[in-house]
Scaffold this active site. Structure first.
Site, PDB file in Angstrom:
ATOM      1  N   HIS A 104       8.547   7.676  54.552  1.00  0.00           N
ATOM      2  CA  HIS A 104       9.512   8.615  55.129  1.00  0.00           C
ATOM      3  C   HIS A 104      10.449   7.948  56.126  1.00  0.00           C
ATOM      4  CE1 HIS A 104      11.162  12.481  55.450  1.00  0.00           C
ATOM      5  NE2 HIS A 104      10.050  13.213  55.454  1.00  0.00           N
ATOM      6  N   ASP A 139      14.334   9.853  52.450  1.00  0.00           N
ATOM      7  CA  ASP A 139      14.280  11.238  52.882  1.00  0.00           C
ATOM      8  C   ASP A 139      13.669  12.112  51.789  1.00  0.00           C
ATOM      9  OD1 ASP A 139      15.504  10.575  55.270  1.00  0.00           O
ATOM     10  OD2 ASP A 139      17.518  10.904  54.470  1.00  0.00           O
TER      11      ASP A 139
END
Length: 418
Positions: free
Chosen positions: A390, A394
């Protein structure tokens, strides 16, 4: 006769230590020059270490599973003086300063108080070092000694009673109910040392989950047409072509997908704090082996057709399972695919194969009733699971990527269009 000390050499790519995987020799063995004497495990692969000289093994420094630093003593050989001098140029330890070999173990007692030999049961029992030493001296297999201590711990009185009985004691805990059911009451435990590939896997998985903020996204895909294409290709293939599984077709779809999502085909160089986006697809194929999970790499997958991919998958998987894959064949992937095949289940949350930023998990394809064009029909459905780092990918981008590859799989002809 002189002694030659062989130190663990640099095994390449900044390796500073390695694990002893398996000794192929023991003290007293005669070896020839270039004969393989030990397998050493690095983070990436097993490396066979050949003997640098001809001679006799005087001592071995370490046991299976021990970690040895590069430059540390590994083996001491008894060799002819000329051989030691010839080899000494490549060794930092002069022959006349080599450590003396370890003393040979004392001879076993000619008469033991217990009749049976101390056979290795493979299960480690709970007791003190002093009792282990007494048992070894008395030639007693501790796994056969009934224990009266807490959690099945063998106490001194237990060993005394066992020796006094001539090895004929049996545990009193097996009551008739247990015997009738076939399950005996036991506090026995088994300790398994984490070594070799399993140790590497444990460390890498821990580092991945500790250092990478994972997120997982799952979507279902209608693979009915995809499966029909696979079956058609297998039915019409030539004898020289391999049978196709889902994997080569999925890699073909992935190669086209990643052109539009380069951030998902990337690795992270933590030392330089740089994300490296790869134009080529170097896909790792998670492969279950007898030693644990290995990830052989198909390089330049974007430039290969499904038949070449199928051949590469088969050949590299076999090398990995047989322990013959080279370090180069097990490194350098830009994204990994993992599949449990028929055991695929509904959803997986795969762990990222660092330094990659993403991994794709294939789940089981099953026939299910679904609504299509207002009617309930039976379609072959499969969930696709992806995990991403992450920090660099995204959630929206991951979902968008999965939707793109989903479109290709549900309309497989589009995989082969420019």
């Amino acid at each position: 006769m002189s002694q030659y000390v062989y130190k663990l050499p640099d095994l390449g790519e900044g390796t500073v230590e390695a694990e002893i995987g398996e000794w192929h020799v023991k003290v007293g063995d005669r070896v020839e020059e270039d004969q393989v004497v030990v397998d050493m495990m690095t983070d990436k692969a097993a490396v066979e270490i050949p003997s640098p000289v001809a001679g006799t093994i005087a001592s071995l420094h370490g046991e299976q599973g021990d970690i040895v630093a590069v430059g540390s003593n590994l083996i001491v050989f008894d060799v002819a003086a000329d051989d030691a001098n010839a080899a000494g140029a490549a060794n930092d330890t002069p022959a006349d300063t080599a450590p003396a070999p370890a003393a040979a173990p004392a001879a076993a007692a000619t008469a033991a108080p217990v009749a049976q030999p101390a056979a290795q049961s493979g299960k480690r029992v709970l007791t003190s070092p002093a009792i282990r030493a007494r048992a070894k001296k008395a030639n007693v297999d501790l796994s056969l000694v009934p224990a009266s201590g807490a959690r099945g711990r063998i106490l001194a009185r237990d060993l005394d009673a066992y020796i006094a009985s001539g090895g004929k004691l049996t545990s009193a805990s097996n009551d008739s109910a247990h015997e009738a059911s076939g399950y005996a009451a036991t506090d026995e435990v088994e300790e398994i040392r984490v070594i070799g590939v399993r140790r590497v896997i444990a460390r890498k998985m821990s580092e991945s989950k500790r250092n990478i903020p994972h997120f997982t996204y799952v979507d279902e895909i209608d693979v009915t047409e995809f499966e029909a294409l696979r079956q058609h290709l297998n039915a019409t293939k030539s004898d020289s072509q391999p049978k196709l599984t889902f994997l080569p077709l999925l890699i073909t779809a992935l190669a086209k997908t990643l052109r539009s999502f380069p951030q998902c085909n990337a690795t992270y160089d933590a030392e330089r704090e740089v994300v490296v986006r790869h134009k080529a697809l170097h896909v790792g194929i998670a492969t279950q082996t007898g030693d644990g999970l290995k990830v052989p790499v198909i390089r330049q997958a974007q430039s290969k057709d499904v038949w070449t991919l199928a051949n590469d998958i088969r050949e590299l998987s076999e090398l990995a399972r047989n322990g013959k894959a080279s370090k180069a064949q097990l490194t350098g992937s830009s994204i990994t695919i993992t599949s449990l095949g028929a055991l695929g289940g509904i959803v997986t949350t795969p762990v990222i194969n660092a330094p990659e930023v993403g991994i794709i998990g294939i789940n089981k394809a099953v026939d299910r009733p679904v609504v299509k064009n207002g009617a309930i029909v039976v379609r072959r459905m499969m969930n696709l699971s992806v995990s991403f780092d992450h920090r660099f990918v995204d959630g929206y981008d991951a979902a968008d990527m999965v939707q793109y590859i989903k479109g290709l799989i549900e309309h497989p002809a589009t995989m082969f269009m420019p």
